[in-house]
Scaffold this motif. Structure first.
Motif, PDB file in Angstrom:
ATOM      1  N   PHE A 134       0.806  -1.218   0.000  1.00  0.00           N
ATOM      2  CA  PHE A 134       0.000   0.000   0.000  1.00  0.00           C
ATOM      3  C   PHE A 134       0.840   1.269   0.000  1.00  0.00           C
ATOM      4  O   PHE A 134       0.353   2.343  -0.372  1.00  0.00           O
ATOM      5  N   ARG A 135       2.103   1.186   0.405  1.00  0.00           N
ATOM      6  CA  ARG A 135       2.955   2.375   0.441  1.00  0.00           C
ATOM      7  C   ARG A 135       3.645   2.648  -0.893  1.00  0.00           C
ATOM      8  O   ARG A 135       4.392   3.621  -1.019  1.00  0.00           O
ATOM      9  N   ASP A 136       3.409   1.796  -1.867  1.00  0.00           N
ATOM     10  CA  ASP A 136       4.024   1.936  -3.187  1.00  0.00           C
ATOM     11  C   ASP A 136       2.969   2.407  -4.188  1.00  0.00           C
ATOM     12  O   ASP A 136       2.133   1.617  -4.627  1.00  0.00           O
ATOM     13  N   PRO A 137       2.971   3.703  -4.559  1.00  0.00           N
ATOM     14  CA  PRO A 137       1.953   4.230  -5.485  1.00  0.00           C
ATOM     15  C   PRO A 137       1.891   3.463  -6.805  1.00  0.00           C
ATOM     16  O   PRO A 137       0.802   3.288  -7.369  1.00  0.00           O
ATOM     17  N   LYS A 138       3.029   3.011  -7.289  1.00  0.00           N
ATOM     18  CA  LYS A 138       3.061   2.271  -8.549  1.00  0.00           C
ATOM     19  C   LYS A 138       2.296   0.966  -8.429  1.00  0.00           C
ATOM     20  O   LYS A 138       1.513   0.599  -9.315  1.00  0.00           O
ATOM     21  N   LYS A 139       2.497   0.241  -7.339  1.00  0.00           N
ATOM     22  CA  LYS A 139       1.799  -1.029  -7.126  1.00  0.00           C
ATOM     23  C   LYS A 139       0.297  -0.805  -6.953  1.00  0.00           C
ATOM     24  O   LYS A 139      -0.517  -1.611  -7.422  1.00  0.00           O
ATOM     25  N   CYS A 140      -0.070   0.282  -6.291  1.00  0.00           N
ATOM     26  CA  CYS A 140      -1.494   0.598  -6.102  1.00  0.00           C
ATOM     27  C   CYS A 140      -2.154   0.873  -7.447  1.00  0.00           C
ATOM     28  O   CYS A 140      -3.260   0.394  -7.722  1.00  0.00           O
ATOM     29  N   GLU A 141      -1.470   1.644  -8.305  1.00  0.00           N
ATOM     30  CA  GLU A 141      -2.028   1.949  -9.612  1.00  0.00           C
ATOM     31  C   GLU A 141      -2.098   0.705 -10.485  1.00  0.00           C
ATOM     32  O   GLU A 141      -3.054   0.521 -11.253  1.00  0.00           O
ATOM     33  N   GLU A 142      -1.084  -0.169 -10.371  1.00  0.00           N
ATOM     34  CA  GLU A 142      -1.113  -1.422 -11.125  1.00  0.00           C
ATOM     35  C   GLU A 142      -2.315  -2.271 -10.720  1.00  0.00           C
ATOM     36  O   GLU A 142      -2.970  -2.890 -11.568  1.00  0.00           O
ATOM     37  N   ASP A 143      -2.626  -2.279  -9.433  1.00  0.00           N
ATOM     38  CA  ASP A 143      -3.786  -3.045  -8.969  1.00  0.00           C
ATOM     39  C   ASP A 143      -5.079  -2.425  -9.491  1.00  0.00           C
ATOM     40  O   ASP A 143      -5.995  -3.150  -9.914  1.00  0.00           O
ATOM     41  N   ARG A 144      -5.157  -1.104  -9.469  1.00  0.00           N
ATOM     42  CA  ARG A 144      -6.353  -0.433  -9.976  1.00  0.00           C
ATOM     43  C   ARG A 144      -6.557  -0.756 -11.455  1.00  0.00           C
ATOM     44  O   ARG A 144      -7.679  -1.067 -11.885  1.00  0.00           O
ATOM     45  N   GLN A 145      -5.489  -0.685 -12.235  1.00  0.00           N
ATOM     46  CA  GLN A 145      -5.600  -0.989 -13.657  1.00  0.00           C
ATOM     47  C   GLN A 145      -5.970  -2.453 -13.884  1.00  0.00           C
ATOM     48  O   GLN A 145      -6.698  -2.786 -14.820  1.00  0.00           O
ATOM     49  N   SER A 146      -5.464  -3.321 -13.008  1.00  0.00           N
ATOM     50  CA  SER A 146      -5.797  -4.742 -13.100  1.00  0.00           C
ATOM     51  C   SER A 146      -7.284  -4.963 -12.871  1.00  0.00           C
ATOM     52  O   SER A 146      -7.927  -5.754 -13.568  1.00  0.00           O
ATOM     53  N   LEU A 147      -7.857  -4.254 -11.897  1.00  0.00           N
ATOM     54  CA  LEU A 147      -9.292  -4.353 -11.637  1.00  0.00           C
ATOM     55  C   LEU A 147     -10.103  -3.841 -12.829  1.00  0.00           C
ATOM     56  O   LEU A 147     -11.103  -4.434 -13.221  1.00  0.00           O
ATOM     57  N   LEU A 148      -9.635  -2.733 -13.418  1.00  0.00           N
ATOM     58  CA  LEU A 148     -10.350  -2.158 -14.557  1.00  0.00           C
ATOM     59  C   LEU A 148     -10.279  -3.051 -15.798  1.00  0.00           C
ATOM     60  O   LEU A 148     -11.167  -2.997 -16.655  1.00  0.00           O
ATOM     61  N   SER A 149      -9.219  -3.841 -15.874  1.00  0.00           N
ATOM     62  CA  SER A 149      -9.042  -4.685 -17.054  1.00  0.00           C
ATOM     63  C   SER A 149      -9.826  -5.987 -16.980  1.00  0.00           C
ATOM     64  O   SER A 149      -9.903  -6.726 -17.962  1.00  0.00           O
ATOM     65  N   GLU A 150     -10.407  -6.271 -15.808  1.00  0.00           N
ATOM     66  CA  GLU A 150     -11.171  -7.504 -15.664  1.00  0.00           C
ATOM     67  C   GLU A 150     -12.432  -7.458 -16.528  1.00  0.00           C
ATOM     68  O   GLU A 150     -13.018  -6.401 -16.748  1.00  0.00           O
ATOM     69  N   ASP A 151     -12.818  -8.613 -17.022  1.00  0.00           N
ATOM     70  CA  ASP A 151     -13.977  -8.706 -17.916  1.00  0.00           C
ATOM     71  C   ASP A 151     -15.261  -8.694 -17.093  1.00  0.00           C
ATOM     72  O   ASP A 151     -15.992  -9.678 -17.003  1.00  0.00           O
ATOM     73  N   ASN A 152     -15.502  -7.556 -16.473  1.00  0.00           N
ATOM     74  CA  ASN A 152     -16.671  -7.404 -15.609  1.00  0.00           C
ATOM     75  C   ASN A 152     -17.173  -5.970 -15.745  1.00  0.00           C
ATOM     76  O   ASN A 152     -16.620  -5.041 -15.161  1.00  0.00           O
ATOM     77  N   LYS A 153     -18.213  -5.800 -16.529  1.00  0.00           N
ATOM     78  CA  LYS A 153     -18.750  -4.474 -16.816  1.00  0.00           C
ATOM     79  C   LYS A 153     -19.199  -3.763 -15.538  1.00  0.00           C
ATOM     80  O   LYS A 153     -18.941  -2.563 -15.358  1.00  0.00           O
ATOM     81  N   ASP A 154     -19.885  -4.488 -14.650  1.00  0.00           N
ATOM     82  CA  ASP A 154     -20.370  -3.885 -13.408  1.00  0.00           C
ATOM     83  C   ASP A 154     -19.220  -3.348 -12.572  1.00  0.00           C
ATOM     84  O   ASP A 154     -19.304  -2.255 -12.002  1.00  0.00           O
ATOM     85  N   LEU A 155     -18.137  -4.118 -12.482  1.00  0.00           N
ATOM     86  CA  LEU A 155     -16.984  -3.701 -11.688  1.00  0.00           C
ATOM     87  C   LEU A 155     -16.353  -2.447 -12.276  1.00  0.00           C
ATOM     88  O   LEU A 155     -16.044  -1.497 -11.541  1.00  0.00           O
ATOM     89  N   ARG A 156     -16.173  -2.404 -13.565  1.00  0.00           N
ATOM     90  CA  ARG A 156     -15.582  -1.234 -14.210  1.00  0.00           C
ATOM     91  C   ARG A 156     -16.444   0.007 -13.993  1.00  0.00           C
ATOM     92  O   ARG A 156     -15.932   1.102 -13.739  1.00  0.00           O
ATOM     93  N   GLU A 157     -17.758  -0.160 -14.096  1.00  0.00           N
ATOM     94  CA  GLU A 157     -18.659   0.980 -13.886  1.00  0.00           C
ATOM     95  C   GLU A 157     -18.571   1.495 -12.459  1.00  0.00           C
ATOM     96  O   GLU A 157     -18.599   2.711 -12.222  1.00  0.00           O
ATOM     97  N   ILE A 158     -18.468   0.587 -11.499  1.00  0.00           N
ATOM     98  CA  ILE A 158     -18.353   0.993 -10.094  1.00  0.00           C
ATOM     99  C   ILE A 158     -17.078   1.794  -9.882  1.00  0.00           C
ATOM    100  O   ILE A 158     -17.084   2.884  -9.283  1.00  0.00           O
ATOM    101  N   ILE A 159     -15.953   1.270 -10.369  1.00  0.00           N
ATOM    102  CA  ILE A 159     -14.665   1.933 -10.167  1.00  0.00           C
ATOM    103  C   ILE A 159     -14.635   3.297 -10.855  1.00  0.00           C
ATOM    104  O   ILE A 159     -14.194   4.298 -10.276  1.00  0.00           O
ATOM    105  N   ASP A 160     -15.113   3.351 -12.099  1.00  0.00           N
ATOM    106  CA  ASP A 160     -15.092   4.611 -12.854  1.00  0.00           C
ATOM    107  C   ASP A 160     -15.997   5.671 -12.231  1.00  0.00           C
ATOM    108  O   ASP A 160     -15.716   6.872 -12.322  1.00  0.00           O
ATOM    109  N   SER A 161     -17.102   5.247 -11.610  1.00  0.00           N
ATOM    110  CA  SER A 161     -18.076   6.208 -11.092  1.00  0.00           C
ATOM    111  C   SER A 161     -17.750   6.691  -9.686  1.00  0.00           C
ATOM    112  O   SER A 161     -18.268   7.719  -9.245  1.00  0.00           O
ATOM    113  N   CYS A 162     -16.882   5.950  -8.975  1.00  0.00           N
ATOM    114  CA  CYS A 162     -16.583   6.301  -7.587  1.00  0.00           C
ATOM    115  C   CYS A 162     -15.487   7.360  -7.481  1.00  0.00           C
ATOM    116  O   CYS A 162     -14.871   7.758  -8.466  1.00  0.00           O
TER     117      CYS A 162
END
Length: 219
Positions: A134-162
């Motif tokens: 959690f103290r590594d901004p690069k790793k945090c952003e990599e995780d966020r991008q990983s979540l956005l890349s998942e084949d789940n429309k609902d998840l992407r909409e939640i992340i983008d809207s929050c």
């Protein structure tokens, strides 16, 4: 003005532990399993200050509680918690650990449907707990991008809207017999304490930036 922070999430994901961390006390009951120790919504007894702003926490029963609490009762308590903050809610923290899986997506969608407020996601921050890097901004952003890349429309909409995702690690401090404690125990406790301090700062700095006018439900 006091900023009201509503904390929600699935039971056992660190919701009440986060409330205790932010309030810097032990007034919120914590659960490590599938049965919530929060049997009613709980409002912090006293507001606390961070960077010149006052905050009040509203903790709730966790979604997916495996005890004798129905889903209807859970949402009733969440509604009561929301209305207890008469000035409105300034920010919602949706707490999850590990991946933001189908269970979290379903809980988030049910919450949004329950309150019937299309704009509430703009006042909601996703908080991922138990993220070791959690103290590594690069790793945090990599995780966020990983979540956005998942084949789940609902998840992407939640992340983008929050209002973003923030990453913390808030482990419990182990209970160690003082008579048997050694230097390794002391090092472990000191490291955990540092993690908790940094995590608290991350969340509160985010709130100091994001908390603006309160969201008025039903307006």
């Amino acid at each position: 003005m006091v900023n009201n922070i509503l904390i929600i999430g699935i039971t056992g994901n660190g919701k009440s532990a986060l409330a205790s961390l932010l309030a810097n006390n032990n007034e919120f009951k914590e659960s490590g399993g599938g049965i919530s120790k929060t049997d009613r919504f709980q409002v912090s007894k006293e507001p606390f200050e961070w960077k010149g702003k006052q905050y009040r926490l509203v903790d709730n029963i966790g979604f997916g509680d495996t005890g004798n609490i129905s889903e209807e009762e859970i949402f009733l308590e969440i509604g009561e918690g929301i209305h207890a903050a008469k000035e409105g809610i300034n920010q919602i923290l949706f707490v999850f650990k590990g991946r933001f899986g189908p269970e979290q997506v379903e809980a988030f969608k049910k919450f949004k449907t329950f309150i019937s407020e299309s704009g509430i996601t703009k006042f909601t921050t996703l908080v991922r707990t138990k993220f070791e890097e959690f103290r590594d901004p690069k790793k945090c952003e990599e995780d966020r991008q990983s979540l956005l890349s998942e084949d789940n429309k609902d998840l992407r909409e939640i992340i983008d809207s929050c209002n973003g995702i923030i990453y913390i690690n808030n482990p419990p401090i182990p209970e160690i017999d003082e008579d048997e404690a050694d230097s390794d125990d002391e090092k472990e406790i000191n490291e955990i304490t540092r993690k908790k301090e940094v995590s608290r700062k991350i969340v509160l700095d985010h709130l100091a930036e994001k908390c603006q006018e309160p969201y008025k439900f039903g307006k």
